[in-house]
Design a protein around this motif. Structure first.
Motif, short mmCIF file in Angstrom:
data_model
loop_
_atom_site.label_atom_id
_atom_site.label_comp_id
_atom_site.label_asym_id
_atom_site.label_seq_id
_atom_site.Cartn_x
_atom_site.Cartn_y
_atom_site.Cartn_z
N LYS A 19 3.24 5.67 17.90
CA LYS A 19 2.43 6.71 18.53
C LYS A 19 3.12 8.07 18.46
O LYS A 19 2.50 9.09 18.14
N GLN A 21 5.63 8.83 16.45
CA GLN A 21 6.24 9.06 15.14
C GLN A 21 7.68 9.52 15.34
O GLN A 21 8.19 10.42 14.67
N HIS A 129 -6.66 -1.64 13.42
CA HIS A 129 -5.33 -1.42 12.87
C HIS A 129 -4.94 -2.57 11.93
O HIS A 129 -5.33 -3.71 12.14
N GLN A 141 0.55 6.40 11.85
CA GLN A 141 -0.30 6.13 13.00
C GLN A 141 -1.65 6.83 12.80
O GLN A 141 -1.75 8.05 12.86
N GLU A 142 -2.67 6.05 12.56
CA GLU A 142 -3.98 6.62 12.30
C GLU A 142 -4.69 7.00 13.61
O GLU A 142 -4.53 6.34 14.62
N ARG A 143 -5.46 8.06 13.55
CA ARG A 143 -6.17 8.55 14.73
C ARG A 143 -7.66 8.30 14.54
O ARG A 143 -8.33 9.03 13.83
N PHE A 144 -8.15 7.22 15.12
CA PHE A 144 -9.58 6.95 15.01
C PHE A 144 -10.05 6.21 16.27
O PHE A 144 -9.24 5.72 17.05
N ILE A 145 -11.37 6.20 16.47
CA ILE A 145 -11.95 5.51 17.61
C ILE A 145 -13.17 4.72 17.13
O ILE A 145 -13.76 5.05 16.11
N THR A 215 -12.67 8.74 12.35
CA THR A 215 -11.71 9.81 12.60
C THR A 215 -12.52 11.01 13.05
O THR A 215 -13.26 11.60 12.26
N GLY A 219 -11.07 16.45 16.79
CA GLY A 219 -10.60 15.70 17.95
C GLY A 219 -11.68 15.34 18.92
O GLY A 219 -11.42 14.87 20.03
N SER A 221 -14.77 13.24 20.66
CA SER A 221 -15.00 11.79 20.80
C SER A 221 -16.13 11.53 21.77
O SER A 221 -16.56 12.42 22.46
#
Length: 221
Positions: A19, A21, A129, A141-145, A215, A219, A221
């Motif tokens: 998270k 890095q 993941h 660390q990928e940023r997705f929901i 993604t 930012g 969501s």
């Protein structure tokens, strides 16, 4: 119980390193495990004496080669169990996560691999993941929901779809493809989500939407 606690710490440190890095902070570990900072300090000393971690003053905790191997193994157990609980037993994602936390310390390597084969050797866990990570990909660390957690009017890019091949091909034919933009038009009370993909409006059930990972743009969501 002692081994279980050690494994919880290693898995948490791995999660925080991915998270951040970078090194995991003592306070972060305490917050994640809901324990007092002095307890974390004591456990870090123990893990360090066992060769699993290295504490870097003013920076945080890093996993050693030995610690990384152990933590990845624990994480994989969790992901395979969570996939079984969510996809086969149809448990809610949060419930599946909680139950997997309990089971991961008890299941043998042999049983885990048989379970993984039974599931069809999936690439991703219910959170989207990769299940089979290695030391080279820890910093990615990928940023997705999940699509079902996005708000009306928000948009983003399709990161991955963790549905079976037939269902994935069906979505691809509708324009829901990895790398393509998608917008949430409406979220209906009965669970359906209307989205815009390649200029067309498509209605998706919640069970499908939760397996599509986005993604977010800016930012949102």
């Amino acid at each position: 119980m002692h081994t279980e606690r050690l494994e919880e710490y290693l898995e948490t440190i791995l999660y925080l390193i991915m998270k951040n890095q970078g090194p995991a902070k003592t306070k972060q570990i305490a917050d994640e495990l809901n324990v007092a900072p002095p307890s974390v300090t004591e456990m870090i000393k123990k893990l360090s004496s066992m060769g699993f971690v290295e504490h870097i003053p003013y920076k945080g905790v890093e996993l050693t080669y030995k610690g990384t191997e152990k933590a990845i193994k624990i994480k994989r157990k969790h992901q395979v169990l969570e996939t079984f609980l969510a996809d086969v037993l149809d448990l809610d994602r949060k419930v599946a996560h909680r139950e997997a936390c309990e089971l991961e310390h008890a299941v043998s390597d042999h049983v885990l691999e048989r379970l993984y084969e039974f599931l069809g050797s999936p690439e991703y866990c219910p959170d989207g993941h990769p299940i089979n990570i290695d030391k080279c990909t820890l910093g990615e660390q990928e940023r997705f929901i999940p699509l079902d957690e996005m708000k009306e009017g928000s948009s983003g890019t399709v990161a991955r779809v963790t549905l079976p091949r037939e269902a994935k091909e069906r979505l691809n034919s509708l324009g829901i493809l990895t790398g393509k933009e998608i917008e949430v038009r409406r979220k209906q009370k009965q669970g359906c989500i209307s989205v815009i993909a390649v200029g067309s409006e498509i209605a998706l059930g919640r069970d499908v939407a939760k397996k599509i990972f986005i993604t977010p743009c800016g930012g949102s969501s």
